[in-house]
Design an enzyme around this catalytic site. Structure first.
Site, PDB file in Angstrom:
ATOM      1  N   GLY A  65     -73.820 -86.057  13.067  1.00  0.00           N
ATOM      2  CA  GLY A  65     -72.359 -86.297  13.233  1.00  0.00           C
ATOM      3  C   GLY A  65     -72.513 -87.555  12.613  1.00  0.00           C
ATOM      4  N   ASP A 121     -69.004 -90.282  15.394  1.00  0.00           N
ATOM      5  CA  ASP A 121     -68.091 -89.087  14.892  1.00  0.00           C
ATOM      6  C   ASP A 121     -66.929 -88.464  15.635  1.00  0.00           C
ATOM      7  OD1 ASP A 121     -69.860 -87.648  15.894  1.00  0.00           O
ATOM      8  OD2 ASP A 121     -69.797 -86.297  13.876  1.00  0.00           O
ATOM      9  N   ASP A 124     -65.676 -85.179  22.191  1.00  0.00           N
ATOM     10  CA  ASP A 124     -64.480 -83.910  22.335  1.00  0.00           C
ATOM     11  C   ASP A 124     -64.553 -83.794  24.413  1.00  0.00           C
ATOM     12  OD1 ASP A 124     -64.701 -81.271  21.984  1.00  0.00           O
ATOM     13  OD2 ASP A 124     -65.523 -81.217  20.451  1.00  0.00           O
ATOM     14  N   LYS A 152     -60.323 -86.341  20.900  1.00  0.00           N
ATOM     15  CA  LYS A 152     -59.764 -85.234  20.763  1.00  0.00           C
ATOM     16  C   LYS A 152     -58.810 -85.779  22.242  1.00  0.00           C
ATOM     17  CE  LYS A 152     -61.595 -81.522  18.402  1.00  0.00           C
ATOM     18  NZ  LYS A 152     -62.387 -80.106  18.922  1.00  0.00           N
ATOM     19  N   VAL A 174     -62.369 -79.011  13.871  1.00  0.00           N
ATOM     20  CA  VAL A 174     -62.373 -80.075  12.580  1.00  0.00           C
ATOM     21  C   VAL A 174     -64.145 -79.595  12.192  1.00  0.00           C
ATOM     22  CG1 VAL A 174     -60.542 -81.122  13.567  1.00  0.00           C
ATOM     23  CG2 VAL A 174     -61.914 -82.391  14.337  1.00  0.00           C
ATOM     24  N   ARG A 186     -69.578 -81.548   6.146  1.00  0.00           N
ATOM     25  CA  ARG A 186     -70.415 -82.862   6.502  1.00  0.00           C
ATOM     26  C   ARG A 186     -69.465 -83.566   5.172  1.00  0.00           C
ATOM     27  NH1 ARG A 186     -73.443 -82.615  11.612  1.00  0.00           N
ATOM     28  NH2 ARG A 186     -74.469 -81.015  11.546  1.00  0.00           N
TER      29      ARG A 186
HETATM   30  C1  PRP Z   1     -71.265 -83.158  18.081  1.00  0.00           C
HETATM   31  C2  PRP Z   1     -70.736 -84.901  17.982  1.00  0.00           C
HETATM   32  C3  PRP Z   1     -70.329 -85.097  19.014  1.00  0.00           C
HETATM   33  C4  PRP Z   1     -70.290 -84.760  19.927  1.00  0.00           C
HETATM   34  C5  PRP Z   1     -69.690 -84.853  21.269  1.00  0.00           C
HETATM   35  O1  PRP Z   1     -72.473 -83.064  17.435  1.00  0.00           O
HETATM   36  O2  PRP Z   1     -70.831 -85.576  16.395  1.00  0.00           O
HETATM   37  O3  PRP Z   1     -72.272 -85.758  19.193  1.00  0.00           O
HETATM   38  O4  PRP Z   1     -70.563 -82.955  19.098  1.00  0.00           O
HETATM   39  O5  PRP Z   1     -68.922 -83.385  21.736  1.00  0.00           O
HETATM   40  P1  PRP Z   1     -68.657 -83.808  23.404  1.00  0.00           P
HETATM   41  O6  PRP Z   1     -68.131 -84.877  23.372  1.00  0.00           O
HETATM   42  O7  PRP Z   1     -68.216 -82.582  23.727  1.00  0.00           O
HETATM   43  O8  PRP Z   1     -70.355 -84.218  23.748  1.00  0.00           O
HETATM   44  P2  PRP Z   1     -73.329 -81.525  17.750  1.00  0.00           P
HETATM   45  O9  PRP Z   1     -73.630 -81.762  18.888  1.00  0.00           O
HETATM   46  O10 PRP Z   1     -72.022 -80.591  16.850  1.00  0.00           O
HETATM   47  O11 PRP Z   1     -74.581 -82.319  17.004  1.00  0.00           O
HETATM   48  P3  PRP Z   1     -74.412 -82.979  14.679  1.00  0.00           P
HETATM   49  O12 PRP Z   1     -73.692 -84.328  15.288  1.00  0.00           O
HETATM   50  O13 PRP Z   1     -75.623 -83.002  14.711  1.00  0.00           O
HETATM   51  O14 PRP Z   1     -73.526 -81.932  14.442  1.00  0.00           O
END
Ligand code: PRP
Length: 202
Positions: A65, A121, A124, A152, A174, A186
């Site tokens: 991300g 990025d 959450d 968030k 999002v 992305r």
């Molecule tokens: C997303 C984002 C964060 C994480 C946040 O990564 O990039 O690293 O989730 O979520 P959290 O606070 O609930 O742990 P994802 O696992 O979707 O992988 P990506 O970045 O490869 O899309």
């Protein structure tokens, strides 16, 4: 309207960029525009430049991300920074965080004694960041801080001290600016929500 497929005038007003019409058909609402993101990153870059002047800063991007954020933010930091990446993935459904994190790619070098700024990025649930911070602290860096483009509001399951936050957003799913749904979106230069139908046919 030519070349814009099925976008109606109203939808076009909501999603006005024309960046990738096939993707933008799936967009419900732009939450943060490209301009707002770039203005904020310039501001954060200036702040980071002031805070780390005279020190050896290592930017650690969390893949996938953060690849877009790393590229832009690093160019707003006017210091001789080094960059590295970690790739992590959480197990579980596409729009939910399970809390279990796998390291798919680790840092290339030993970071003991370095000033690390972890670049994420989105925060959450906070579980990914919590895991990474614990992991990196164990490598004894001189300092360890976080820059996250998005946080968030009110749904973190752990307490986290994020020094640099771009935007607090409501707890909605999002996409854009590095964030994906099923690996797409992305490359949109803004942050947006998806239309409910998009979850079925992307
Ligand atoms: C997303 C984002 C964060 C994480 C946040 O990564 O990039 O690293 O989730 O979520 P959290 O606070 O609930 O742990 P994802 O696992 O979707 O992988 P990506 O970045 O490869 O899309």
């Amino acid at each position: 309207m030519e070349g814009r497929g099925a976008l109606s005038e109203i939808e076009e007003a909501v999603v006005p960029t024309g960046h990738a019409p096939e993707l933008e058909r799936e967009i419900e609402r732009v939450l943060i525009t490209e301009r707002e993101i770039q203005d904020k990153l310039r501001e954060l870059g200036e702040q980071i430049t002031r805070d780390y002047r005279g020190r050896e800063l290592l930017l650690v991007g969390v893949l996938k991300g953060a690849f877009v954020l790393m590229a832009d933010l690093s160019r707003y930091i006017h210091l001789p920074v080094e960059t590295d990446f970690m790739a992590v993935a959480s197990y579980g459904a596409a729009t939910k965080t399970s809390g279990v994190v796998r390291i798919l790619k680790d840092l290339d070098h030993d970071v003991e004694g370095q000033d690390i700024l972890l670049v994420e990025d989105i925060v959450d649930s906070g579980l990914t960041l919590n895991y990474l911070l614990k992991n990196l602290r164990g490598r004894r860096p001189a300092s360890l801080e976080v820059c996250a483009l998005l946080k968030k509001t009110g749904i973190q399951r752990v307490h986290l001290d994020v020094r640099y936050v771009g935007f607090e957003i409501p707890p909605e799913f999002v996409v854009g600016y590095g964030l994906d749904f099923a690996e797409k979106f992305r490359n949109l230069p803004y942050i947006a929500t998806l239309r409910p139908e998009a979850y079925g046919d992307v």
